[in-house]
Design an enzyme around this catalytic site. Structure first.
Site, PDB file in Angstrom:
ATOM      1  CG  ASP A 152      -2.260  17.529 -22.303  1.00 46.11           C
ATOM      2  OD1 ASP A 152      -1.665  16.427 -22.333  1.00 46.11           O
ATOM      3  OD2 ASP A 152      -3.493  17.631 -22.373  1.00 46.11           O
ATOM      4  CG  PHE A 212     -17.381  13.669 -25.956  1.00 46.86           C
ATOM      5  CD1 PHE A 212     -17.127  14.724 -25.093  1.00 46.86           C
ATOM      6  CD2 PHE A 212     -16.487  12.614 -25.984  1.00 46.86           C
ATOM      7  CE1 PHE A 212     -16.013  14.720 -24.269  1.00 46.86           C
ATOM      8  CE2 PHE A 212     -15.371  12.591 -25.165  1.00 46.86           C
ATOM      9  CZ  PHE A 212     -15.137  13.653 -24.301  1.00 46.86           C
ATOM     10  CE1 TYR A 218      -4.134   1.935   0.509  1.00 49.46           C
ATOM     11  CE2 TYR A 218      -2.555   3.451   1.503  1.00 49.46           C
ATOM     12  CZ  TYR A 218      -3.799   3.209   0.957  1.00 49.46           C
ATOM     13  OH  TYR A 218      -4.703   4.217   0.847  1.00 49.46           O
ATOM     14  CE  LYS A 244      -4.810  10.162 -24.480  1.00 53.16           C
ATOM     15  NZ  LYS A 244      -5.585  10.184 -23.226  1.00 53.16           N
ATOM     16  CG  PHE A 295      -8.316  17.425 -24.463  1.00 54.11           C
ATOM     17  CD1 PHE A 295      -8.486  16.925 -25.739  1.00 54.11           C
ATOM     18  CD2 PHE A 295      -8.543  16.588 -23.382  1.00 54.11           C
ATOM     19  CE1 PHE A 295      -8.869  15.606 -25.937  1.00 54.11           C
ATOM     20  CE2 PHE A 295      -8.922  15.260 -23.581  1.00 54.11           C
ATOM     21  CZ  PHE A 295      -9.080  14.769 -24.858  1.00 54.11           C
ATOM     22  CB  THR A 296     -13.132  16.941 -23.767  1.00 51.31           C
ATOM     23  OG1 THR A 296     -12.158  15.886 -23.751  1.00 51.31           O
ATOM     24  CG2 THR A 296     -13.623  17.144 -25.200  1.00 51.31           C
ATOM     25  NE  ARG A 317     -12.969  14.452 -29.727  1.00 52.69           N
ATOM     26  CZ  ARG A 317     -12.749  14.172 -28.440  1.00 52.69           C
ATOM     27  NH1 ARG A 317     -11.542  14.007 -27.978  1.00 52.69           N
ATOM     28  NH2 ARG A 317     -13.746  14.080 -27.596  1.00 52.69           N
TER      29      ARG A 317
END
Ligand code: PM9
Length: 463
Positions: free
Chosen positions: A214, A447, A71, A257, A123-124, A381
């Site tokens: 980002d 979306f 943990y 990504k 960005f969303t 998009r």
């Protein structure tokens, strides 16, 4: 297709199959014409996203076995921390379950209600977390980014004049930080140049404004810098990535990504106060600050993925694969965003379906009709992704795009030929494709879960 040979070979496979056309039409109805609501077994080629859908290497799979599931104080955290420090160059690391976890910690740490947060296109999830923390997003991307057909090499660049004007009008103390996406997902995977990032950094440092990267696909941005920015041509992707990060104070990262893992993310920074705050909030929203909502094995796979992701040949192959898909689509006349970006090809839905207005949801409709035509899943998009502002007004983006994102190391050239041919066929009968209207619209990030039904079929004009 003009793709260099893969710098890897296949060790494991997963079966996929194409449903019949009537079955696909029925699945579209079940999914409310939203590709996010399709079941994965009903999809033949899945280009919904490159997020968490990548094929890991054998070394990443082996690393899973090393996971320390303690943990607290897990050895796997130390492996991740060292990989991030050495690859990105930031001092402090807070793991999170994925990118939006890091966005939440960042936004809550740095934004006070009423603060402005400039960025190179929204960005969303990023904008939503900024707004939930009381911030106001301001788009400071260069104008070219909003035009799908302009062939500029760095359409992700920040327009410094827009940034300066904002700082002048609200005052530097009201700017929480600037968020720089590199590359810019919603603009079609368009990169930011190191020259621009350096100028942004110099300006912001002179005003006491933090720069946050980002970093979800920063490795792809680094490769595109190597390809397009003369001063950096002889540098490796690994070196360019470090240079990029050195222009910033912190990054948020969706490791799903670039880092080729199925789950994971982090916030990394050189700013001790930000680290202190994010680390503390981590225990509230994610889990203990040494596992951030992840299993020890996930931390290990991420650590290996980060060390491997900067290999020039891997990144180059991926980008050439995306480019080949874009060129194949163009050979059928399909209008796409130019230049072709790093992680996917973006179809210009306004140009594909010029008979539809933005309120007839051209990109959402096109994504549905692509699935109906050939079992390929893509993502809207456009106006649906842009969502509504606080007062309920629709955000109206200039771009209406359908994204074909390529998972890393998953599909072959023949899969991509199948995709291009299917969309090419659809393009021939584009005049007969109807728009969509909402039957259900959730409040946040609509979306993902909205449902739709088709509008009447337009009277087709013969070509
Ligand atoms: N991007 C994508 O498909 C995942 C689903 S759409 C919300 O492009 C950037 C540039 C992203 C991104 C996710 C996130 C959030 C932050 N920045 O999905 O929370 O492209 O790991 O990352 C998606 P997480």
């Amino acid at each position: 297709m003009n793709i260099p040979p893969e710098p890897y070979k296949i060790k494991m496979i997963e079966s996929i199959s194409l449903l019949s056309a009537p079955e696909r039409r029925a699945r579209l109805v079940d999914a409310g014409y939203n590709t996010f609501l399709l079941r994965s077994p009903d999809v033949y080629i899945d280009l919904l996203t490159d997020s968490g859908t990548n094929a890991m290497t054998d070394t990443q799979w082996a690393a899973l076995m090393r996971g320390d599931e303690a943990y607290a104080g897990s050895r796997s955290y130390e492996a991740l921390e060292a990989a991030i420090q050495q690859t990105y160059g930031y001092k402090f690391v807070v793991p999170t379950h994925q990118g939006r976890g890091a966005e939440n910690l960042l936004s809550k740490s740095l934004i006070k209600p009423g603060d402005h947060v400039p960025g190179n296109m929204y960005f969303t999830t990023t904008r939503l977390h900024q707004e939930l923390a009381g911030g106001i997003f301001d788009d400071v991307i260069c104008d070219e980014a909003h035009n799908p057909s302009i062939e500029a090499p760095f359409k992700g660049n920040v327009d410094l004049k827009k940034l300066e004007a904002l700082v002048k009008s609200v005052g530097a103390s009201k700017i929480a930080y600037i968020s720089v996406g590199a590359p810019v997902n919603m603009a079609g995977g368009q990169p930011v140049s190191l020259e621009n990032l350096t100028a942004v950094s110099d300006y912001c440092r002179s005003k006491g404004i933090k720069v946050v990267l980002d970093a979800a696909r920063a490795v792809e941005n680094a490769w595109l810098i190597q390809e397009r920015e003369k001063a950096w041509r002889s540098y490796s992707v690994a070196e360019i990535l470090k240079e990029m990060c050195s222009r910033t104070d912190a990054c948020t990262m969706s490791a799903k990504k670039d880092a080729n893992v199925n789950i994971g993310g982090f916030l990394a920074t050189n700013d001790a106060a930000l680290f202190e705050s994010a680390r503390n909030l981590c225990v509230v929203y994610e889990g203990l600050h040494t596992y951030g909502g992840l299993a020890g094995r996930d931390l290990e796979a991420m650590a290996v993925g980060i060390r491997e992701m900067v290999q020039d040949d891997f990144v180059g192959h991926r980008i050439m694969q995306v480019r080949a898909l874009g060129e194949a689509l163009e050979s059928f006349g399909v209008p796409i965003v130019k230049p072709i970006g790093g992680h996917g090809v973006f179809i210009d839905a306004k140009a594909f379906l010029p008979h539809l207005t933005q309120d007839e949801l051209p990109a959402q409709a096109l994504a549905a009709w692509i699935y109906g035509e050939c079992g390929v899943r893509t993502m809207e998009r456009g106006i649906v992704s842009a969502g509504r502002g606080e007062d309920g007004h629709e955000h109206r983006p200039k771009l209406e795009l359908v994204r074909l994102a390529l998972p890393r190391r998953v599909y072959t050239a023949s899969h991509l030929e199948f995709v291009a041919e299917g969309i090419g066929r659809l393009y021939k009968r584009r005049d007969s494709l109807p728009g969509l209207k909402y039957t259900y619209e959730p409040k946040l990030l609509r979306f993902f879960q909205s449902r739709f039904e088709p509008l009447p079929v337009p009277v087709a004009t013969k070509r």
